[in-house]
Design a protein around this motif. Structure first.
Motif, PDB file in Angstrom:
ATOM      1  N   ASP A 255      -4.134  -9.488   3.785  1.00 42.22           N
ATOM      2  CA  ASP A 255      -3.563  -8.262   3.226  1.00 42.22           C
ATOM      3  C   ASP A 255      -3.944  -8.121   1.752  1.00 42.22           C
ATOM      4  O   ASP A 255      -4.231  -7.029   1.267  1.00 42.22           O
ATOM      5  N   VAL A 258      -7.338  -6.522   1.113  1.00 35.58           N
ATOM      6  CA  VAL A 258      -7.338  -5.093   1.450  1.00 35.58           C
ATOM      7  C   VAL A 258      -6.700  -4.295   0.322  1.00 35.58           C
ATOM      8  O   VAL A 258      -7.214  -3.245  -0.091  1.00 35.58           O
ATOM      9  N   LEU A 259      -5.583  -4.784  -0.192  1.00 40.30           N
ATOM     10  CA  LEU A 259      -4.916  -4.093  -1.304  1.00 40.30           C
ATOM     11  C   LEU A 259      -5.788  -4.098  -2.553  1.00 40.30           C
ATOM     12  O   LEU A 259      -5.836  -3.119  -3.303  1.00 40.30           O
ATOM     13  N   SER A 262      -8.447  -1.481  -2.260  1.00 47.44           N
ATOM     14  CA  SER A 262      -7.930  -0.115  -2.364  1.00 47.44           C
ATOM     15  C   SER A 262      -7.983   0.424  -3.786  1.00 47.44           C
ATOM     16  O   SER A 262      -7.827   1.626  -4.017  1.00 47.44           O
ATOM     17  N   LEU A 278      -3.674  -9.227   9.759  1.00 46.24           N
ATOM     18  CA  LEU A 278      -3.174  -8.204   8.836  1.00 46.24           C
ATOM     19  C   LEU A 278      -1.832  -7.634   9.297  1.00 46.24           C
ATOM     20  O   LEU A 278      -1.593  -7.463  10.493  1.00 46.24           O
ATOM     21  N   LEU A 283       0.904  -2.895   4.883  1.00 46.79           N
ATOM     22  CA  LEU A 283      -0.250  -2.373   4.148  1.00 46.79           C
ATOM     23  C   LEU A 283      -0.140  -0.858   3.962  1.00 46.79           C
ATOM     24  O   LEU A 283      -0.399  -0.340   2.872  1.00 46.79           O
ATOM     25  N   ARG A 284       0.277  -0.168   5.018  1.00 49.08           N
ATOM     26  CA  ARG A 284       0.379   1.295   4.917  1.00 49.08           C
ATOM     27  C   ARG A 284       1.457   1.707   3.917  1.00 49.08           C
ATOM     28  O   ARG A 284       1.367   2.749   3.288  1.00 49.08           O
ATOM     29  N   LYS A 286       2.087   0.147   1.174  1.00 49.86           N
ATOM     30  CA  LYS A 286       1.611  -0.136  -0.181  1.00 49.86           C
ATOM     31  C   LYS A 286       0.354   0.640  -0.566  1.00 49.86           C
ATOM     32  O   LYS A 286       0.096   0.848  -1.754  1.00 49.86           O
ATOM     33  N   LEU A 287      -0.413   1.041   0.427  1.00 44.48           N
ATOM     34  CA  LEU A 287      -1.664   1.741   0.127  1.00 44.48           C
ATOM     35  C   LEU A 287      -1.400   3.170  -0.328  1.00 44.48           C
ATOM     36  O   LEU A 287      -0.440   3.809   0.103  1.00 44.48           O
TER      37      LEU A 287
END
Length: 297
Positions: A255, A258-259, A262, A278, A283-284, A286-287
């Motif tokens: 994770d 990925v962050l 971004s 993941l 994630l969704r 925080k993104l």
């Protein structure tokens, strides 16, 4: 005695007097070819930037059918995947054709050498074809291509030498060429205009990304299924500010990376299907809302 003049023949209608004009004759020929394309289950339509596009994938199209396309001199794109056409038919295509899709067609090294002489062809798709290093060398000898797809073929590191002849290459797909090594793929950094690169299922690793990111302004990068791609490797993308789309399906990543990715200013789409490590829900949360995290096929 005087003679009577013979009667005049009946007047013909204006229709009967009219000879076919070149324009009407061409229209008739074009309609005949369109009907044949329809019979084959294909289509001929204007798409993209008003380009004339032929779709005959998975059809029984013949070389004679391709020769008949001369009545469409404005044809620029031809999809002929999984057909039995030969090099003779391909060489008869209208001269403006610059985009060919020939996946799963049976062409020899000599055939590709002939095809290369059609130097207006800039985009070629050869997914699933029986392509090896020698055929790629024959195809790329003039280096005119802007986009090449060689997905699922039988390439080795030697093919990279041939691809590097294409100095104007903007897009390259080499997915599932498992024999391509990280060292050879790193040499793709020598292609200064490269923007769209797919290396899924190859030997790409941290060293590959280090080399390519330093030289190429990538917009789209595919690394799905690359066992050499991990958090450390993806950290090399931190300065790839032009990146818009990233494919990481099946990669062992966290994770956190990925962050971190971004934060790239232009990144809007990340593909992470088959990534069991993941936490998509978190994630969704925080993104940023303008970043799409695609986790399902």
């Amino acid at each position: 005695a005087g003679h009577t003049a013979p009667p005049m023949p009946p007047a013909q209608s204006s229709t009967e007097l009219t000879l076919p004009t070149p324009a009407s004759s061409l229209a008739t020929q074009q309609e005949r070819v369109r009907l044949r394309i329809s019979e084959l289950g294909g289509s001929l339509a204007r798409e993209y930037a008003d380009e004339l596009v032929l779709y005959l994938n998975d059809s029984q199209v013949t070389d004679e059918d391709l020769k008949s396309l001369s009545v469409f001199p404005e044809l620029t794109v031809a999809f002929l995947q999984n057909t039995q056409v030969s090099i003779e038919g391909l060489m008869s295509l209208p001269p403006k054709v610059n985009h060919l899709s020939l996946g799963q067609t049976d062409l020899s090294e000599a055939d590709f050498a002939r095809l290369a002489t059609r130097q207006k062809i800039e985009v070629i798709f050869l997914t699933g074809s029986q392509i090896d290093d020698r055929k790629v060398a024959a195809l790329c000898r003039f280096g005119q291509f802007a986009e090449i797809t060689l997905q699922g073929t039988s390439l080795t590191d030697q093919a990279i030498d041939s691809l590097l002849r294409c100095r104007s290459l903007r897009g390259l797909v080499l997915n599932n060429n498992t024999a391509l090594s990280a060292a050879a793929l790193s040499r793709l950094a020598e292609l200064p205009l490269l923007q769209y690169l797919h290396l899924g299922g190859t030997g790409a690793d941290e060293s590959t990304l280090t080399a390519i990111v330093q030289k190429c302004d990538l917009i789209e990068l595919g690394l799905s299924g690359c066992t050499g791609i991990n958090d450390n490797a993806l950290a090399k993308l931190e300065n790839c500010e032009s990146l818009h789309t990233l494919f990481l399906d099946g990669c062992r990543i966290s994770d956190a990376v990925v962050l971190s990715l971004s934060a790239l200013p232009d990144l809007t789409r990340i593909y992470v299907r088959d990534n069991k490590d993941l936490d998509f829900a978190k994630l969704r949360e925080k993104l940023a809302p303008d970043i799409q995290l695609i986790s399902k096929w």
